[in-house]
Design a protein around this motif. Structure first.
Motif, short mmCIF file in Angstrom:
data_model
loop_
_atom_site.label_atom_id
_atom_site.label_comp_id
_atom_site.label_asym_id
_atom_site.label_seq_id
_atom_site.Cartn_x
_atom_site.Cartn_y
_atom_site.Cartn_z
N HIS A 69 -2.18 -1.00 -12.30
CA HIS A 69 -2.60 -0.92 -10.91
C HIS A 69 -3.67 0.16 -10.71
O HIS A 69 -3.64 1.21 -11.36
N LEU A 70 -4.58 -0.07 -9.77
CA LEU A 70 -5.63 0.90 -9.45
C LEU A 70 -5.19 1.72 -8.25
O LEU A 70 -5.11 1.21 -7.13
N CYS A 100 3.75 -1.14 -6.53
CA CYS A 100 4.94 -1.85 -6.09
C CYS A 100 6.00 -1.77 -7.18
O CYS A 100 5.76 -2.11 -8.34
N GLN A 101 7.19 -1.32 -6.80
CA GLN A 101 8.26 -1.12 -7.76
C GLN A 101 9.31 -2.24 -7.70
O GLN A 101 10.25 -2.24 -8.49
N THR A 102 9.16 -3.16 -6.77
CA THR A 102 10.14 -4.24 -6.62
C THR A 102 9.72 -5.45 -7.45
O THR A 102 8.61 -5.51 -7.98
N GLY A 103 10.59 -6.40 -7.52
CA GLY A 103 10.28 -7.59 -8.31
C GLY A 103 9.22 -8.45 -7.68
O GLY A 103 8.46 -9.14 -8.39
N TYR A 104 9.16 -8.45 -6.34
CA TYR A 104 8.18 -9.31 -5.67
C TYR A 104 7.26 -8.45 -4.81
O TYR A 104 7.72 -7.68 -3.97
N PRO A 144 -1.87 -4.27 1.98
CA PRO A 144 -2.60 -2.99 1.98
C PRO A 144 -1.74 -1.79 1.59
O PRO A 144 -2.28 -0.73 1.25
N GLN A 145 -0.42 -1.93 1.62
CA GLN A 145 0.40 -0.76 1.27
C GLN A 145 0.59 -0.60 -0.23
O GLN A 145 1.07 0.43 -0.70
#
Length: 842
Positions: free
Chosen positions: A644-645, A671-675, A681-682
């Motif tokens: 990820h950038l 993002c640390q979740t599976g989906y 934008p977050q």
């Protein structure tokens, strides 16, 4: 017959002939018959008698004159008062505004854990509520400035009359007539113009203030507003300025000293004019005694204390001047010039312990470089006369600027294998010869003189030198000619946890961490290898490490790149080629992919397009592009966080004077979740596949395990990976490394590009700084390898050819592949299977 008037025998005259005897100024004189005597019949030797109407007229005019004068004497002041209250009084400020007063308070910059980095502003002020002000401070101020403060209603008429009388009788203003309330009126609402109108306004406002505010509120306003020298406004700021302590920790004599300053901050300055300041302080102490605030013993003890004030800046808890300047620019850009006086607090993302460790690591690394290249000699040499006058000697030593953690000292003698030095702090230290065995004379970056055998081979009495505390002992040092930069990021969100832009901000304000664009050398290679994986190659793919020649149209000459060792190694697996930083493999790899493909891929990592296009040739594979350490760290974080950038940021939040948050950063995070929804934008955008990032991380672990960064094995971590970088002629040295949580980049070089020396590669000049910093930074994270993403398989390959082989092959090693790129493992023959079974049961 007409009778002739007779003259009495006593010589008197009749009534008609009486002279006026001094009444010549009377209006007229009546005749004996009651008629006005004509001037024709008056005695020619006496004044003529005026007639009655003229006398009456004069009396009337006289009365009118005095009535007019009396009325004017009354009416003019009445008119003036009416004019004042009709025109000027309505324009006076409303004292209610003082209940919501905003002080000019400097901008405060702190770390994430609330350690002070700096204060920036033209006025130093630490506003206090009245209960926070020590009672001794208020007693001292009242004794010095307004002993009847709690008794009067804003104006002390006795004091005012005394001041007027002294002014009239002596022509000089010997005592002030202004109360504390009047000074509050002047300081908050009026100019310092000396006029009767301003004084009248001051008096009127004082009454209004007394009606609106309590005595405690008025005193707090005064104690927070008054100017006390050295840009210090208010008693709390003065306590820090003159004594380097919070106001609650001052002693009685120190309170009295501060209380004596409002009268004349320059004249009674205890640093510039200690003798005069002591006289004023002692006066304040005696007044406190007269007013029964202190007893005889307290007075005697305080009077006996010598003046000991020294100039102190804000109590800086963390040295981070480069980030402080970044924060100041942010404040001005987002909040305007008022940001420097509205009491804002900028909370940076720095972690104080990591920032301090970064400072230390960088300075130690540069000093180690200095020791490898020899001693350049003393700063200057003093003669015997200068050494014998200790006061002059101290002034000389203090006049020499010292940077970083270096101190200035002068050699005063030798004793066995020790050198005795006298420091600019006035202390005597001893330097062991073992700590200066490195100090052979510097000749050039590649040459040193003969190694010293005794301290006298290095130093002589009178030499002014730099010393540094290392390993709990003072050692000979020197101001480094090289520079360095370090940037450390939270890989998941871009939070800058430590940033150092150079050896010392006050030696050079140029921020090399964000402004220094330097060739990155081999630090570019991981991105090229990642592009190869993206385009179907694997870590086992072989590329020929063989001589290659290119014609450079720009230089109009042939380019013959080579490896750092000068050798060629033939077909080499990509894993091994990156671990050992083989240049020719990288060139051929970019040649196979295409330069434009490489540029397009590098852009994914946030590298500036304009700079990439300037190096639109095969030299791009060797890092001819110029990037800042921050840009490099950001790109490496993508390998650390799984592809990820992130966007680096250094401001956590901004709070106003009241502590209310008025700005908060909202970084895009991994993002640390599976989906994770695309284009949310977050979340930080994905730029490479997770499997690509994992394989690259695995290859860069080998850089640490057996490659150009193998010194980092000393950290005994299983989770670290990275890459060295060195440019032509060793002009730039880099190391960028990470674990799954934190990414750090270090650069070392001269500001004016020049060779660091024959052997000063990234693994020697930059890696030790990275290691010293990361030793602390990694302690917060578990020492474990990252989990393998789905779609990764392990296949045995030949360590020379990279071809898949059976697991029992003597030359086999296991390599990881993306599932769709994995080669097929050769089937085991019946004979091989029987052999394996026999071996098992042997």
């Amino acid at each position: 017959m007409t009778e002739t008037p007779q003259t009495p025998s006593n010589g008197s005259t009749t009534k008609d002939s009486l002279p006026l005897f001094g009444r010549a100024n009377k209006d007229a004189e009546l005749s004996s018959t009651g008629q006005i005597q004509s001037s024709d019949t008056a005695d020619s030797n006496h004044p003529k008698k005026p007639n009655r109407p003229e006398k009456t007229k004069r009396r009337i005019w006289k009365v009118l004159f005095w009535l007019s004068f009396a009325s004017s004497f009354i009416m003019i002041p009445v008119a003036a008062i009416l004019f004042y209250f009709l025109t000027i009084y309505p324009t006076l400020p409303d004292p209610k505004e003082l209940k919501e007063v905003t002080y000019q308070v400097p901008l405060k910059i702190v770390t994430q854990d609330n350690k002070l980095i700096t204060e920036i502003g033209t006025k130093r002020r630490i506003p206090l509520e009245y209960p926070e002000i020590p009672e001794r401070m208020t007693q001292a101020i009242i004794s010095a400035e307004d002993e009847n403060f709690f008794a009067h209603s804003g104006v002390d008429y006795k004091g005012l009359a005394r001041a007027v009388y002294q002014l009239v009788t002596t022509g000089e203003k010997k005592s002030g007539g202004s109360t504390i309330t009047m000074q509050v009126a002047r300081n908050f609402f009026l100019t310092r113009e000396k006029s009767y109108l301003r004084k009248l306004n001051e008096i009127i406002l004082a009454y209004k203030i007394e009606n609106e505010l309590s005595k405690e509120e008025i005193l707090a306003l005064y104690l927070n507003k008054i100017f006390l020298g050295y840009r210090s406004y208010g008693v709390a700021a003065a306590a820090n300025t003159y004594y380097g302590r919070p106001i609650r920790e001052l002693s009685l004599d120190e309170y009295a000293m501060i209380a004596g300053l409002p009268k004349a901050p320059s004249a009674y300055n205890p640093i510039i004019n200690p003798e005069r300041a002591k006289l004023r302080r002692d006066y304040v102490l005696r007044r406190m005694h007269e007013l029964n605030y202190i007893n005889d013993e307290e007075l005697a003890q305080a009077l006996a204390v010598e003046v000991h004030a020294e100039k102190h800046g804000p109590i800086i808890e963390v040295e981070a001047d480069y980030i402080a300047e970044m924060a100041r620019s942010f404040a001005l850009e987002n909040f305007g010039e008022e940001a420097l006086q509205n009491g804002l607090t900028i909370v940076t993302t720095l972690q104080s312990d990591l920032q301090q460790q970064a400072n230390q690591a960088l300075r130690h690394g540069l000093q180690e470089y200095e020791r490898r290249h020899g001693y350049r000699g003393p700063i200057q040499t003093l003669d015997a006369d200068q050494l014998n006058d200790q006061e002059t000697l101290l002034k000389t030593l203090k006049s020499i600027r010292n940077f970083g953690d270096l101190k200035v000292a002068v050699v005063t003698g030798f004793e066995k294998n020790q050198t005795i030095v006298f420091s600019q702090e006035g202390e005597t230290q001893r330097l062991d010869f073992k700590t200066m065995e490195w100090a052979a004379p510097y000749i050039s970056v590649n040459r040193k003189g003969k190694s010293p055998k005794t301290p006298q081979d290095v130093l002589k009495i009178g030499d002014v030198i730099y010393i540094q505390m290392l390993n709990n002992q003072w050692q000979l040092a020197q101001d480094p000619k090289t520079e360095s930069a370090l940037v450390s990021l939270n890989s998941a969100n871009g939070q800058i946890q430590a940033l150092v832009g150079g050896f010392d901000y006050f030696r050079s304000k140029f921020n090399r961490a964000i402004q220094g664009k330097r060739q990155v050398g081999s630090n570019i290679k991981p991105f090229l290898y990642s592009a190869a994986l993206e385009n179907g190659m694997t870590a086992a793919t072989t590329v020929n490490d063989a001589p290659v020649t290119f014609y450079d149209r720009n230089l109009e000459e042939h380019w013959r790149p080579e490896n750092y060792s000068g050798k060629f190694y033939g077909p080499t697996r990509l894993r091994k080629a990156l671990a050992l930083s083989r240049n020719l493999v990288s060139i051929r790899l970019l040649q196979q992919l295409g330069v434009q493909t490489g540029i397009d891929y590098f852009q994914r990592f946030g590298f500036p397009t304009e700079e990439l296009n300037r190096s639109k040739n095969l030299s791009l594979s060797l890092g001819s592009v110029q990037f800042s350490p921050l840009e490099v760290a950001r790109a490496y974080a993508a390998f650390s966080n799984g592809g990820h950038l992130i966007d680096p940021y250094f401001i956590e939040e901004v709070r106003d004077f009241e502590g209310t948050t008025i700005y908060r950063s909202e970084p895009r995070t991994v993002c640390q979740t599976g989906y994770c929804p695309e284009n949310d934008p977050q979340y930080a955008p994905r730029i490479i596949e997770a499997r690509n990032a994992y394989i690259m991380k695995s290859i860069m672990k080998d850089v640490v395990t057996y490659g150009s960064g193998r010194k980092a094995r000393a950290l005994k971590r299983e989770d670290i990976a990275g890459k060295t970088g060195t440019t032509n002629d060793q002009k730039d040295a880099w190391f960028s490394g990470f674990n799954p949580y934190i990414t750090t980049t270090v650069w070392v070089g001269f500001d004016e590009p020049s060779t660091l020396g024959r052997y000063e590669v990234g693994g020697r000049a930059a890696l030790p700084i990275w290691m010293e910093y990361m030793e602390l930074a990694l302690q917060a994270y578990p020492n474990e390898e990252p989990s393998m993403p789905e779609g990764i398989v392990t296949v045995p390959v030949n360590k020379e050819t990279g071809q898949a082989v059976s697991a029992d092959s003597a030359d086999a090693l296991y390599e990881i592949f993306r599932e769709e790129n994995a080669p097929e493992v050769p089937k085991i023959s019946q004979q091989q299977l029987e052999t394996i079974v026999e071996d098992l049961f042997d």
